[in-house]
Scaffold this motif. Structure first.
Motif, PDB file in Angstrom:
ATOM      1  N   TYR A  57      -1.839  10.868  -1.493  1.00  0.00           N
ATOM      2  CA  TYR A  57      -1.274  12.170  -1.148  1.00  0.00           C
ATOM      3  C   TYR A  57      -2.105  12.871  -0.084  1.00  0.00           C
ATOM      4  O   TYR A  57      -1.830  14.017   0.263  1.00  0.00           O
ATOM      5  N   ASN A  58      -3.107  12.182   0.441  1.00  0.00           N
ATOM      6  CA  ASN A  58      -3.939  12.767   1.483  1.00  0.00           C
ATOM      7  C   ASN A  58      -3.235  12.719   2.833  1.00  0.00           C
ATOM      8  O   ASN A  58      -3.233  13.691   3.583  1.00  0.00           O
ATOM      9  N   ARG A  59      -2.607  11.578   3.111  1.00  0.00           N
ATOM     10  CA  ARG A  59      -1.930  11.409   4.398  1.00  0.00           C
ATOM     11  C   ARG A  59      -0.411  11.443   4.273  1.00  0.00           C
ATOM     12  O   ARG A  59       0.274  11.748   5.246  1.00  0.00           O
ATOM     13  N   ASP A  60       0.095  11.095   3.091  1.00  0.00           N
ATOM     14  CA  ASP A  60       1.540  11.156   2.859  1.00  0.00           C
ATOM     15  C   ASP A  60       2.330  10.412   3.938  1.00  0.00           C
ATOM     16  O   ASP A  60       3.338  10.915   4.447  1.00  0.00           O
ATOM     17  N   PHE A  61       1.891   9.207   4.267  1.00  0.00           N
ATOM     18  CA  PHE A  61       2.623   8.416   5.254  1.00  0.00           C
ATOM     19  C   PHE A  61       3.979   7.964   4.713  1.00  0.00           C
ATOM     20  O   PHE A  61       4.866   7.609   5.488  1.00  0.00           O
ATOM     21  N   SER A  62       4.121   7.956   3.384  1.00  0.00           N
ATOM     22  CA  SER A  62       5.405   7.667   2.748  1.00  0.00           C
ATOM     23  C   SER A  62       5.726   8.789   1.776  1.00  0.00           C
ATOM     24  O   SER A  62       4.811   9.428   1.236  1.00  0.00           O
ATOM     25  N   HIS A  93       0.845  -1.193   0.000  1.00  0.00           N
ATOM     26  CA  HIS A  93       0.000   0.000   0.000  1.00  0.00           C
ATOM     27  C   HIS A  93       0.887   1.252   0.000  1.00  0.00           C
ATOM     28  O   HIS A  93       1.999   1.227   0.535  1.00  0.00           O
ATOM     29  N   PRO A  94       0.415   2.360  -0.580  1.00  0.00           N
ATOM     30  CA  PRO A  94       1.241   3.573  -0.564  1.00  0.00           C
ATOM     31  C   PRO A  94       1.639   4.039   0.831  1.00  0.00           C
ATOM     32  O   PRO A  94       2.697   4.666   0.993  1.00  0.00           O
ATOM     33  N   HIS A  95       0.821   3.733   1.847  1.00  0.00           N
ATOM     34  CA  HIS A  95       1.212   4.102   3.209  1.00  0.00           C
ATOM     35  C   HIS A  95       2.508   3.418   3.623  1.00  0.00           C
ATOM     36  O   HIS A  95       3.239   3.923   4.479  1.00  0.00           O
ATOM     37  N   HIS A  96       2.795   2.259   3.020  1.00  0.00           N
ATOM     38  CA  HIS A  96       3.985   1.482   3.384  1.00  0.00           C
ATOM     39  C   HIS A  96       5.065   1.546   2.306  1.00  0.00           C
ATOM     40  O   HIS A  96       6.018   0.754   2.344  1.00  0.00           O
ATOM     41  N   ALA A  97       4.923   2.467   1.372  1.00  0.00           N
ATOM     42  CA  ALA A  97       5.873   2.534   0.253  1.00  0.00           C
ATOM     43  C   ALA A  97       7.297   2.824   0.709  1.00  0.00           C
ATOM     44  O   ALA A  97       8.254   2.453   0.023  1.00  0.00           O
ATOM     45  N   SER A  98       7.447   3.460   1.859  1.00  0.00           N
ATOM     46  CA  SER A  98       8.800   3.733   2.363  1.00  0.00           C
ATOM     47  C   SER A  98       9.543   2.439   2.694  1.00  0.00           C
ATOM     48  O   SER A  98      10.772   2.442   2.821  1.00  0.00           O
ATOM     49  N   GLU A  99       8.802   1.328   2.823  1.00  0.00           N
ATOM     50  CA  GLU A  99       9.416   0.035   3.118  1.00  0.00           C
ATOM     51  C   GLU A  99       9.865  -0.685   1.840  1.00  0.00           C
ATOM     52  O   GLU A  99      10.463  -1.760   1.917  1.00  0.00           O
ATOM     53  N   HIS A 110      -5.286   1.827  -5.136  1.00  0.00           N
ATOM     54  CA  HIS A 110      -5.749   2.841  -4.182  1.00  0.00           C
ATOM     55  C   HIS A 110      -5.298   4.208  -4.689  1.00  0.00           C
ATOM     56  O   HIS A 110      -4.150   4.356  -5.108  1.00  0.00           O
ATOM     57  N   GLU A 111      -6.197   5.167  -4.657  1.00  0.00           N
ATOM     58  CA  GLU A 111      -5.826   6.545  -5.018  1.00  0.00           C
ATOM     59  C   GLU A 111      -6.585   7.529  -4.149  1.00  0.00           C
ATOM     60  O   GLU A 111      -7.805   7.469  -4.049  1.00  0.00           O
ATOM     61  N   ARG A 112      -5.844   8.429  -3.508  1.00  0.00           N
ATOM     62  CA  ARG A 112      -6.489   9.463  -2.702  1.00  0.00           C
ATOM     63  C   ARG A 112      -5.711  10.772  -2.885  1.00  0.00           C
ATOM     64  O   ARG A 112      -4.526  10.853  -2.588  1.00  0.00           O
ATOM     65  N   ASP A 113      -6.398  11.761  -3.445  1.00  0.00           N
ATOM     66  CA  ASP A 113      -5.828  13.095  -3.659  1.00  0.00           C
ATOM     67  C   ASP A 113      -4.545  13.059  -4.494  1.00  0.00           C
ATOM     68  O   ASP A 113      -3.620  13.856  -4.283  1.00  0.00           O
ATOM     69  N   ALA A 114      -4.498  12.106  -5.446  1.00  0.00           N
ATOM     70  CA  ALA A 114      -3.284  11.950  -6.260  1.00  0.00           C
ATOM     71  C   ALA A 114      -3.646  11.629  -7.701  1.00  0.00           C
ATOM     72  O   ALA A 114      -2.899  10.944  -8.405  1.00  0.00           O
ATOM     73  N   HIS A 115      -4.767  12.139  -8.155  1.00  0.00           N
ATOM     74  CA  HIS A 115      -5.331  11.721  -9.441  1.00  0.00           C
ATOM     75  C   HIS A 115      -4.354  11.892 -10.610  1.00  0.00           C
ATOM     76  O   HIS A 115      -4.161  10.961 -11.403  1.00  0.00           O
ATOM     77  N   ALA A 116      -3.737  13.050 -10.740  1.00  0.00           N
ATOM     78  CA  ALA A 116      -2.898  13.323 -11.911  1.00  0.00           C
ATOM     79  C   ALA A 116      -1.712  12.367 -11.997  1.00  0.00           C
ATOM     80  O   ALA A 116      -1.457  11.765 -13.051  1.00  0.00           O
ATOM     81  N   ASP A 117      -0.978  12.224 -10.903  1.00  0.00           N
ATOM     82  CA  ASP A 117       0.180  11.326 -10.911  1.00  0.00           C
ATOM     83  C   ASP A 117      -0.253   9.870 -11.059  1.00  0.00           C
ATOM     84  O   ASP A 117       0.389   9.082 -11.779  1.00  0.00           O
ATOM     85  N   PHE A 118      -1.324   9.507 -10.383  1.00  0.00           N
ATOM     86  CA  PHE A 118      -1.841   8.143 -10.461  1.00  0.00           C
ATOM     87  C   PHE A 118      -2.200   7.788 -11.906  1.00  0.00           C
ATOM     88  O   PHE A 118      -1.795   6.743 -12.422  1.00  0.00           O
ATOM     89  N   PHE A 142     -13.519   3.982  -4.524  1.00  0.00           N
ATOM     90  CA  PHE A 142     -13.524   5.225  -5.287  1.00  0.00           C
ATOM     91  C   PHE A 142     -14.310   6.293  -4.528  1.00  0.00           C
ATOM     92  O   PHE A 142     -15.440   6.055  -4.093  1.00  0.00           O
ATOM     93  N   THR A 143     -13.707   7.488  -4.405  1.00  0.00           N
ATOM     94  CA  THR A 143     -14.377   8.617  -3.746  1.00  0.00           C
ATOM     95  C   THR A 143     -14.128   9.915  -4.513  1.00  0.00           C
ATOM     96  O   THR A 143     -14.260  10.999  -3.949  1.00  0.00           O
ATOM     97  N   GLY A 144     -13.772   9.804  -5.790  1.00  0.00           N
ATOM     98  CA  GLY A 144     -13.395  10.985  -6.559  1.00  0.00           C
ATOM     99  C   GLY A 144     -14.581  11.744  -7.129  1.00  0.00           C
ATOM    100  O   GLY A 144     -15.739  11.543  -6.750  1.00  0.00           O
ATOM    101  N   ASN A 145     -14.275  12.624  -8.083  1.00  0.00           N
ATOM    102  CA  ASN A 145     -15.301  13.466  -8.694  1.00  0.00           C
ATOM    103  C   ASN A 145     -15.646  12.953 -10.097  1.00  0.00           C
ATOM    104  O   ASN A 145     -15.138  11.928 -10.545  1.00  0.00           O
TER     105      ASN A 145
END
Length: 264
Positions: A100-105, A66-72, A131-139, A158-161
């Motif tokens: 990019y909502n929480r930026d845990f990594s 998961h992106p939250h664990h990408a630093s691993e 998973h995508e949150r507040d990162a639409h363009a890069d994703f 999905f929770t986007g617009n």
């Protein structure tokens, strides 16, 4: 009774882990006959596979970071996920993506881990759960590099617009909808969008134990969401789409089974 498949549950490392048999039995009792257990990092993926082997034919697993664990993420991560994917219960690479909502990594590390997992899904010819949150363009930019070679791709929760939904449908993604849509505070836009998801691209999920549907009455005593609440979410979405619940349940069940390469 209609059958349902919950395409994303977090059973490992969550509050539901204390009563796994009870959770699975309660879900089965209301027609939730199969579930995909999320692996959000490599160790959790290993644990999810072990769990699924105890519930063969009912529980399936993803394997990924998961992106939250990408630093691993390390140079060895791809090899370890590749080995995990050999397990019969592993039906997708993931949960991978960008948050990019929480930026845990760090964002650069998120992008690296996401791209390499998409590349791995292409190599292994496995679907990918994203998973995508507040990162639409890069994703979207990273996804487009690999989409034509991916066998199947699903954006869960999905929770986007409207703009992002149209962009993801142009990439032929399956779209996962959770109980977020039942939230009168923050789910209103999503409620307006679900009728625009094609019948053959919508799948449903609880993302348990998160996102308990706020509109449930009577309200559950516990704030923990469970797979047994998926039929409620399904009926709520069916009403928004103007569909009969039995028809919608069958469609989403078939969509889910087909996406993960499972027989009905």
């Amino acid at each position: 009774m209609p059958q349902f498949m919950d395409i994303a549950v977090n059973l490992i490392g969550s509050s539901l882990e204390k009563d796994l048999h009870g959770v699975v039995e309660a879900a089965n009792h209301v027609g939730v006959s199969s579930m995909v257990v999320i692996g959000s990092h490599i160790e959790e993926s290993e644990q999810a596979i072990a769990l699924c082997n105890s519930f063969s034919g009912t529980l399936y697993s993803t394997a990924g970071v998961h992106p939250h664990h990408a630093s691993e993420w390390t140079p060895q991560s791809c090899h370890r996920i590749k080995q995990l994917s050999l397990s019969q219960c592993v039906v997708a690479i993931g949960e991978c993506g960008l948050d990019y909502n929480r930026d845990f990594s760090p964002r650069a590390k998120q992008r690296q881990a996401f791209a390499q997992q998409l590349e791995l899904a292409v190599e292994l010819k496995l679907p990918v759960l994203m998973h995508e949150r507040d990162a639409h363009a890069d994703f979207l930019a990273i996804l487009k590099e690999y989409r034509s070679a991916l066998p199947a791709a699903l954006l869960h929760c999905f929770t986007g617009n409207r703009e992002s939904l149209e962009a993801y449908l142009e990439q032929d993604l399956h779209i996962g909808i959770t109980g977020w849509v039942c939230d009168e505070r923050r789910g209103q836009e999503l409620a307006e969008l679900v009728p625009f998801i094609p019948d053959n691209r919508i799948v449903i999920e609880t993302d348990s134990p998160y996102l308990l549907p706020r509109s449930m009455r009577p309200k559950p005593k516990s704030s923990k969401n469970q797979p047994k609440y998926l039929p409620y979410i399904a009926e709520y979405i069916a009403n928004l789409r103007g569909q009969q619940i039995d028809d919608f349940a069958l469609q989403t069940y078939q969509n889910s089974r087909s996406f993960f390469g499972l027989t009905y």
